[in-house]
Design a protein around this motif. Structure first.
Motif, PDB file in Angstrom:
ATOM      1  N   LEU A 155      54.280   2.366  85.435  1.00 31.58           N
ATOM      2  CA  LEU A 155      53.350   3.427  85.053  1.00 31.58           C
ATOM      3  C   LEU A 155      53.765   4.771  85.636  1.00 31.58           C
ATOM      4  N   LYS A 156      54.206   4.764  86.877  1.00 31.06           N
ATOM      5  CA  LYS A 156      54.604   6.020  87.523  1.00 31.06           C
ATOM      6  C   LYS A 156      55.722   6.704  86.736  1.00 31.06           C
ATOM      7  N   GLU A 157      56.762   5.951  86.396  1.00 29.22           N
ATOM      8  CA  GLU A 157      57.878   6.518  85.643  1.00 29.22           C
ATOM      9  C   GLU A 157      57.433   6.982  84.268  1.00 29.22           C
ATOM     10  N   CYS A 158      56.534   6.246  83.658  1.00 26.91           N
ATOM     11  CA  CYS A 158      56.030   6.604  82.327  1.00 26.91           C
ATOM     12  C   CYS A 158      55.333   7.962  82.355  1.00 26.91           C
ATOM     13  N   LEU A 159      54.455   8.165  83.339  1.00 27.55           N
ATOM     14  CA  LEU A 159      53.727   9.429  83.447  1.00 27.55           C
ATOM     15  C   LEU A 159      54.661  10.579  83.812  1.00 27.55           C
ATOM     16  N   LEU A 160      55.611  10.303  84.698  1.00 28.61           N
ATOM     17  CA  LEU A 160      56.553  11.350  85.104  1.00 28.61           C
ATOM     18  C   LEU A 160      57.437  11.787  83.940  1.00 28.61           C
ATOM     19  N   LEU A 161      57.852  10.844  83.088  1.00 22.35           N
ATOM     20  CA  LEU A 161      58.649  11.203  81.917  1.00 22.35           C
ATOM     21  C   LEU A 161      57.863  12.130  80.995  1.00 22.35           C
ATOM     22  N   GLN A 162      56.581  11.839  80.805  1.00 19.12           N
ATOM     23  CA  GLN A 162      55.754  12.672  79.933  1.00 19.12           C
ATOM     24  C   GLN A 162      55.569  14.070  80.513  1.00 19.12           C
ATOM     25  N   ILE A 163      55.362  14.136  81.829  1.00 20.58           N
ATOM     26  CA  ILE A 163      55.201  15.454  82.453  1.00 20.58           C
ATOM     27  C   ILE A 163      56.514  16.234  82.388  1.00 20.58           C
ATOM     28  N   THR A 164      57.638  15.552  82.666  1.00 19.39           N
ATOM     29  CA  THR A 164      58.944  16.221  82.689  1.00 19.39           C
ATOM     30  C   THR A 164      59.322  16.776  81.329  1.00 19.39           C
ATOM     31  N   TYR A 165      59.125  15.990  80.276  1.00 16.95           N
ATOM     32  CA  TYR A 165      59.563  16.404  78.940  1.00 16.95           C
ATOM     33  C   TYR A 165      58.556  17.294  78.224  1.00 16.95           C
ATOM     34  N   THR A 166      57.275  17.069  78.446  1.00 20.11           N
ATOM     35  CA  THR A 166      56.258  17.780  77.670  1.00 20.11           C
ATOM     36  C   THR A 166      55.566  18.888  78.459  1.00 20.11           C
ATOM     37  N   TYR A 167      55.373  18.675  79.761  1.00 23.75           N
ATOM     38  CA  TYR A 167      54.664  19.671  80.584  1.00 23.75           C
ATOM     39  C   TYR A 167      55.462  19.966  81.851  1.00 23.75           C
ATOM     40  N   PRO A 168      56.671  20.537  81.707  1.00 23.83           N
ATOM     41  CA  PRO A 168      57.520  20.772  82.890  1.00 23.83           C
ATOM     42  C   PRO A 168      56.893  21.730  83.888  1.00 23.83           C
ATOM     43  N   GLU A 169      55.925  22.537  83.474  1.00 18.28           N
ATOM     44  CA  GLU A 169      55.312  23.493  84.393  1.00 18.28           C
ATOM     45  C   GLU A 169      54.300  22.833  85.333  1.00 18.28           C
ATOM     46  N   GLN A 170      53.925  21.591  85.043  1.00 19.22           N
ATOM     47  CA  GLN A 170      52.921  20.890  85.845  1.00 19.22           C
ATOM     48  C   GLN A 170      53.577  20.231  87.063  1.00 19.22           C
ATOM     49  N   LYS A 171      54.066  21.038  87.989  1.00 18.40           N
ATOM     50  CA  LYS A 171      54.771  20.540  89.167  1.00 18.40           C
ATOM     51  C   LYS A 171      53.822  19.763  90.092  1.00 18.40           C
ATOM     52  N   SER A 172      52.606  20.280  90.259  1.00 16.25           N
ATOM     53  CA  SER A 172      51.649  19.619  91.157  1.00 16.25           C
ATOM     54  C   SER A 172      51.244  18.252  90.625  1.00 16.25           C
ATOM     55  N   ALA A 173      51.075  18.170  89.307  1.00 14.76           N
ATOM     56  CA  ALA A 173      50.711  16.883  88.702  1.00 14.76           C
ATOM     57  C   ALA A 173      51.839  15.870  88.896  1.00 14.76           C
ATOM     58  N   ALA A 174      53.091  16.319  88.741  1.00 14.81           N
ATOM     59  CA  ALA A 174      54.237  15.437  88.948  1.00 14.81           C
ATOM     60  C   ALA A 174      54.290  14.954  90.395  1.00 14.81           C
ATOM     61  N   PHE A 175      54.016  15.849  91.338  1.00 13.18           N
ATOM     62  CA  PHE A 175      54.012  15.476  92.758  1.00 13.18           C
ATOM     63  C   PHE A 175      52.905  14.457  93.044  1.00 13.18           C
ATOM     64  N   LEU A 176      51.742  14.684  92.461  1.00 16.12           N
ATOM     65  CA  LEU A 176      50.614  13.776  92.665  1.00 16.12           C
ATOM     66  C   LEU A 176      50.934  12.384  92.133  1.00 16.12           C
ATOM     67  N   VAL A 177      51.514  12.300  90.941  1.00 15.52           N
ATOM     68  CA  VAL A 177      51.856  11.005  90.343  1.00 15.52           C
ATOM     69  C   VAL A 177      52.935  10.309  91.160  1.00 15.52           C
ATOM     70  N   GLU A 178      53.925  11.063  91.606  1.00 14.24           N
ATOM     71  CA  GLU A 178      55.068  10.454  92.286  1.00 14.24           C
ATOM     72  C   GLU A 178      54.717   9.969  93.698  1.00 14.24           C
ATOM     73  N   HIS A 179      53.837  10.681  94.390  1.00 16.65           N
ATOM     74  CA  HIS A 179      53.587  10.356  95.793  1.00 16.65           C
ATOM     75  C   HIS A 179      52.198   9.785  96.087  1.00 16.65           C
ATOM     76  N   HIS A 180      51.221  10.023  95.207  1.00 18.81           N
ATOM     77  CA  HIS A 180      49.856   9.605  95.528  1.00 18.81           C
ATOM     78  C   HIS A 180      49.163   8.913  94.345  1.00 18.81           C
ATOM     79  N   LEU A 181      49.913   8.193  93.538  1.00 16.80           N
ATOM     80  CA  LEU A 181      49.313   7.544  92.371  1.00 16.80           C
ATOM     81  C   LEU A 181      48.300   6.479  92.782  1.00 16.80           C
ATOM     82  N   ASN A 182      48.554   5.794  93.908  1.00 16.27           N
ATOM     83  CA  ASN A 182      47.615   4.768  94.371  1.00 16.27           C
ATOM     84  C   ASN A 182      46.284   5.385  94.799  1.00 16.27           C
ATOM     85  N   LEU A 183      46.324   6.556  95.432  1.00 19.85           N
ATOM     86  CA  LEU A 183      45.084   7.248  95.799  1.00 19.85           C
ATOM     87  C   LEU A 183      44.334   7.708  94.553  1.00 19.85           C
TER      88      LEU A 183
END
Length: 434
Positions: A155-183
Motif C-alpha cells: 500500500l505504501k508504494e502504491c500511494l507514493l507512486l500516485q503522489i509522485t506521478y500525479t501530485y509531485p508538489e505534495q511533498k508533505s503527503a509523500a513524507f507522511l505516507v513513507e514514514h508515518h502510514l501506520n499512525l
C-alpha cells in the motif's frame, strides 16, 4: 472358555438412498433442482422431460423478476478475454522493445485483483527470469500503461507512486505516507502533528488529500462476471395483502416414457431394471412435491409472523427461530433448516437469503424481545449520528442501549455486531479536531 450362540434384537436407524435423495432435494435452490432433474434424465432412460417454457420465455421471465426491461446479450455468457489482455495490448503499443514487452507481460500477469505484486519477496522463483532492477524498472514503466499505482508491492508504494506521478508538489503527503502510514491508519493525529512538527489543521488537509488516492488501482482488471440470482420465492402486495408464489414455473415437467412401460409386465432382467427405474421416478416426483409443500408451509408462517418486515424492511424484523416455525407447521426443526437453506426470497424492496428472516432475540426491560437485526440497525444509526470528534466506545454504547432503549446487551456483543457491520472501533472513527 465357553462358546455361546445368542440371538439379539436391535433397532437401528438406516439412511436409505431414497431418504438421502429427499433430504438433498429439500436443500436445493430452484436452479439447483433444475440441474438435478436434468441430470436424472441422463441417468434414468424412462424419464422424459417436457419444457414448460421456451428459452426466450425463460429469459423474459428472469428479466421481469429483476425489474429490468432489457437484458444484455451476454447475460449467460462470459468472455474469455480479460482486462489483463487489454492492458498488455496497450503496453505492446507503447513499448515496441521486445525485452520491455516481455517484462511488462511478466508483471501484468502476476498482478493480483487489486493491482499489487504480492508474490514479490515471498517467492524466490519470481526473480529467475528478471532481476530486481528489471522489476523496479518495469513497475515504473507500468505506470504509463495502467492506472497510476498499479504494480506496487504494498500500500505504501502504491500511494507514493500516485503522489509522485500525479501530485509531485505534495511533498508533505509523500513524507507522511513513507514514514508515518501506520499512525495514519490508527488515526493518531496528535502523534502525527508532533512527529512532523505541523498543526492539526495541516494534518487534516493531508489526511483528506490521501483519502482521495486509490488504494486498489487494479480493481478494473478483475473480470468477474455478473452473477444473476433467480429467486425461489416471490412475495408481492396485491390489494393491500401479501401474497407469494414459488418461482418454479420454468422447471421441466417429468413424464414417463411410455415406450418402456410395456416391459413392466414382463418377468425378465429388463423388466426388473425398468421396474427399479420406475420406482426411482415415483420417488423423485414425491420428493419434489414434498419439497414444494414444505416450502409453502414455511413461507405462509413467515408472511404471518414477519408481516412488518415485508412492509417496512429489515428494521422491522421480529425475533423468530427455526424451532418456532417447525412447531407451528408440525415438522422437525432440521426439516425447516434444510428447506430454508440456499433459498432466495424476493420482496418489493429487494431479494434476500430466506434465512435472514430467522433471527435470535435480545431481552428488553419491559419483558419483550427484539431481534438481533433490529439491534444492529439501531447500532448503525446511533454510530452514524455520534460526535465524530468524540466517538462512543463499545462500553458507552452498551450502557446507552441498556439505559435509553431498555435492551439488555453487553459490551462484547456490541463489539461483535459492530465488526459484523464493518464499523471500525471508536479510536479509528475519531475525526481530526482542528
Amino acid at each position: 472358555m465357553v462358546l455361546v450362540l445368542q440371538q439379539r434384537q436391535e433397532q437401528n436407524l438406516l439412511m436409505t438412498f431414497e431418504l438421502r435423495q429427499a433430504i438433498e432435494i429439500l436443500q436445493y435452490s430452484t436452479y439447483e433442482l433444475e440441474q438435478f432433474i436434468r441430470q436424472q434424465e441422463l441417468e434414468n432412460p424412462i424419464i422424459e422431460l417436457k419444457e414448460k417454457n421456451t428459452y426466450e420465455e425463460r429469459v423474459n421471465q428472469r428479466t421481469s423478476t429483476f425489474g429490468s426491461s432489457e437484458m444484455p446479450e451476454d447475460l449467460f455468457q462470459c468472455t474469455e478475454r480479460n482486462m489483463r489482455d487489454t492492458l498488455f495490448d496497450d503496453a505492446k503499443f507503447i513499448y515496441p522493445d521486445e525485452h520491455i514487452q516481455n517484462l511488462l507481460k511478466y508483471l501484468i500477469y502476476n498482478l493480483d485483483d487489486n493491482g499489487y505484486l504480492r508474490v514479490l519477496g515471498k517467492d524466490p522463483d519470481f526473480y529467475l527470469e528478471f532481476d530486481e532492477f528489471d522489476i523496479d524498472k518495469g513497475i515504473l514503466l507500468l505506470q504509463e500503461v495502467g492506472p497510476v499505482g498499479i504494480g506496487a508491492r504494498d500500500l505504501k508504494e502504491c500511494l507514493l507512486l500516485q503522489i509522485t506521478y500525479t501530485y509531485p508538489e505534495q511533498k508533505s503527503a509523500a513524507f507522511l505516507v513513507e514514514h508515518h502510514l501506520n499512525l495514519l491508519a490508527d488515526h493518531k493525529w496528535n502523534e502525527i502533528a508532533l512527529q512532523m512538527n505541523i498543526e492539526m489543521r495541516e494534518v487534516k488537509e493531508l489526511y483528506d488529500f490521501i483519502q482521495t488516492l486509490n488504494p486498489r488501482p487494479g480493481t478494473f482488471i478483475s473480470n468477474f462476471p455478473t452473477e444473476y440470482l433467480t429467486p425461489d420465492i416471490i412475495v408481492e402486495s396485491k390489494d393491500d395483502k401479501l401474497v407469494f408464489h414459488l418461482n418454479d414455473g420454468y422447471l421441466p415437467a417429468i413424464h414417463v416414457n411410455k415406450e418402456y412401460t410395456q416391459h413392466l409386465q414382463s418377468k425378465n432382467d429388463v423388466s426388473k431394471y425398468i421396474h427399479t427405474q420406475y420406482k426411482n421416478v415415483e420417488w423423485l416426483l414425491s420428493s419434489i412435491e414434498q419439497r414444494r409443500n414444505t416450502i409453502i408451509k414455511i413461507v405462509q408462517v413467515l408472511l404471518d409472523r414477519q408481516e412488518s418486515f415485508f412492509i417496512n424492511g429489515l428494521s422491522s424484523l421480529r425475533p423468530l427461530t427455526l424451532k418456532e416455525v417447525a412447531d407451528e407447521i408440525e415438522m422437525h426443526e432440521s426439516t425447516v433448516s434444510r428447506a430454508t437453506t440456499n433459498k432466495v426470497i424476493q420482496t418489493t424492496f429487494g431479494s434476500f437469503d430466506l434465512r435472514i428472516l430467522f433471527t435470535s432475540k435480545l431481552e428488553t426491560a419491559d419483558g419483550t424481545s427484539i431481534s438481533q437485526t433490529k439491534v444492529k440497525t439501531l447500532l448503525e444509526n446511533f454510530i452514524a449520528q455520534e460526535n465524530k470528534f468524540k466517538p462512543y466506545s463499545d462500553q458507552k454504547i452498551a450502557e446507552y442501549f441498556n439505559r435509553e432503549k431498555g435492551i439488555t446487551i453487553s459490551r462484547r456483543t456490541i463489539s461483535k455486531y459492530r465488526e459484523e457491520l464493518n464499523i471500525p472501533s471508536s479510536s479509528k472513527r475519531k475525526d481530526i479536531q482542528v
